[in-house]
Design a protein around this motif. Structure first.
Motif, short mmCIF file in Angstrom:
data_model
loop_
_atom_site.label_atom_id
_atom_site.label_comp_id
_atom_site.label_asym_id
_atom_site.label_seq_id
_atom_site.Cartn_x
_atom_site.Cartn_y
_atom_site.Cartn_z
N SER A 17 0.83 -1.20 0.00
CA SER A 17 0.00 0.00 0.00
C SER A 17 0.86 1.25 0.00
O SER A 17 1.99 1.24 0.50
N LEU A 18 0.31 2.31 -0.55
CA LEU A 18 0.90 3.63 -0.49
C LEU A 18 -0.23 4.65 -0.37
O LEU A 18 -1.35 4.40 -0.82
N ARG A 19 0.11 5.79 0.20
CA ARG A 19 -0.85 6.88 0.28
C ARG A 19 -0.23 8.13 -0.32
O ARG A 19 0.83 8.58 0.13
N LEU A 20 -0.88 8.66 -1.34
CA LEU A 20 -0.42 9.88 -1.97
C LEU A 20 -1.21 11.07 -1.42
O LEU A 20 -2.39 10.95 -1.09
N SER A 21 -0.53 12.20 -1.34
CA SER A 21 -1.17 13.44 -0.91
C SER A 21 -0.92 14.53 -1.94
O SER A 21 0.14 14.55 -2.58
N CYS A 22 -1.89 15.42 -2.08
CA CYS A 22 -1.73 16.57 -2.97
C CYS A 22 -2.37 17.77 -2.29
O CYS A 22 -3.57 17.77 -2.03
N LEU A 47 -7.04 8.93 -16.17
CA LEU A 47 -7.66 9.22 -14.89
C LEU A 47 -7.54 8.01 -13.97
O LEU A 47 -7.78 6.88 -14.39
N VAL A 48 -7.19 8.28 -12.72
CA VAL A 48 -7.18 7.23 -11.70
C VAL A 48 -8.40 7.39 -10.81
O VAL A 48 -9.21 6.49 -10.66
N ALA A 49 -8.53 8.55 -10.20
CA ALA A 49 -9.66 8.82 -9.31
C ALA A 49 -9.78 10.32 -9.14
O ALA A 49 -8.76 11.02 -9.11
N PHE A 67 -8.28 1.33 -4.69
CA PHE A 67 -7.87 2.70 -4.41
C PHE A 67 -9.06 3.49 -3.85
O PHE A 67 -10.19 3.27 -4.26
N THR A 68 -8.75 4.42 -2.96
CA THR A 68 -9.78 5.29 -2.40
C THR A 68 -9.28 6.72 -2.39
O THR A 68 -8.19 7.00 -1.87
N GLN A 81 -5.44 6.68 -1.33
CA GLN A 81 -4.99 5.47 -0.64
C GLN A 81 -5.00 4.34 -1.64
O GLN A 81 -6.04 4.01 -2.22
N MET A 82 -3.83 3.76 -1.84
CA MET A 82 -3.68 2.69 -2.83
C MET A 82 -3.33 1.40 -2.12
O MET A 82 -2.27 1.31 -1.48
#
Length: 120
Positions: A17-22, A47-49, A67-68, A81-82
C-alpha cells in the motif's frame, strides 16, 4: 500563484500500500474538481480517481475496490490510498485541480508528479 504539491510516492512490493497526498496552495477562491491521473512509460495519461465539481467520485475500472480518494477541504488537500498494488500500477501519478483563483480566473493545474513503482 497556485501550486499543487504531491507527496507519498515510492517503491512498494506487489500487494502493498501507499498513500499519496496533494495539497493546493496559493491564492485560491475555490476548487471545482480535484483528483489523480497517472502515466506509465509509453502510455497516455489516464484518470485514476477524482472528485467531480458536484462532489461525486470517479474511479478508473482498473483501480475500483483497491484505491480510495479522499479529501480535506479545509486544507485543500486530496489523498489517494492505494491498496493491493500491482506491477501495472507503476506510473508517475499526477495531481490535477480545476481551480478558480482569487482573481476569479479559472485554470486547470497539474502537480509535478510523484513516481510509484510496484516491484518485488
Amino acid at each position: 500563484q497556485v501550486q499543487l504539491v504531491e507527496s507519498g510516492g515510492g517503491l512498494v512490493q506487489p500487494g502493498g500500500s501507499l498513500r499519496l497526498s496533494c495539497a493546493a496552495s496559493g491564492r485560491i477562491f475555490s476548487i471545482n474538481a480535484m483528483g489523480w491521473y497517472r502515466q506509465a512509460p509509453g502510455k497516455q495519461r489516464e484518470l485514476v480517481a477524482a472528485f467531480t465539481s458536484g462532489g461525486s467520485t470517479n474511479y478508473a475500472d482498473s483501480v475500483k475496490g483497491r484505491f480510495t480518494i479522499s479529501r480535506d477541504n479545509a486544507k485543500n488537500t486530496v489523498y489517494l490510498q492505494m491498496n493491493s498494488l500491482k506491477p501495472e500500477d507503476t506510473a508517475v501519478y499526477y495531481c490535477n485541480a480545476d481551480i478558480i483563483t482569487a482573481l476569479r480566473v479559472r485554470y486547470d493545474y497539474w502537480g509535478q508528479g510523484t513516481k510509484v513503482t510496484v516491484s518485488s
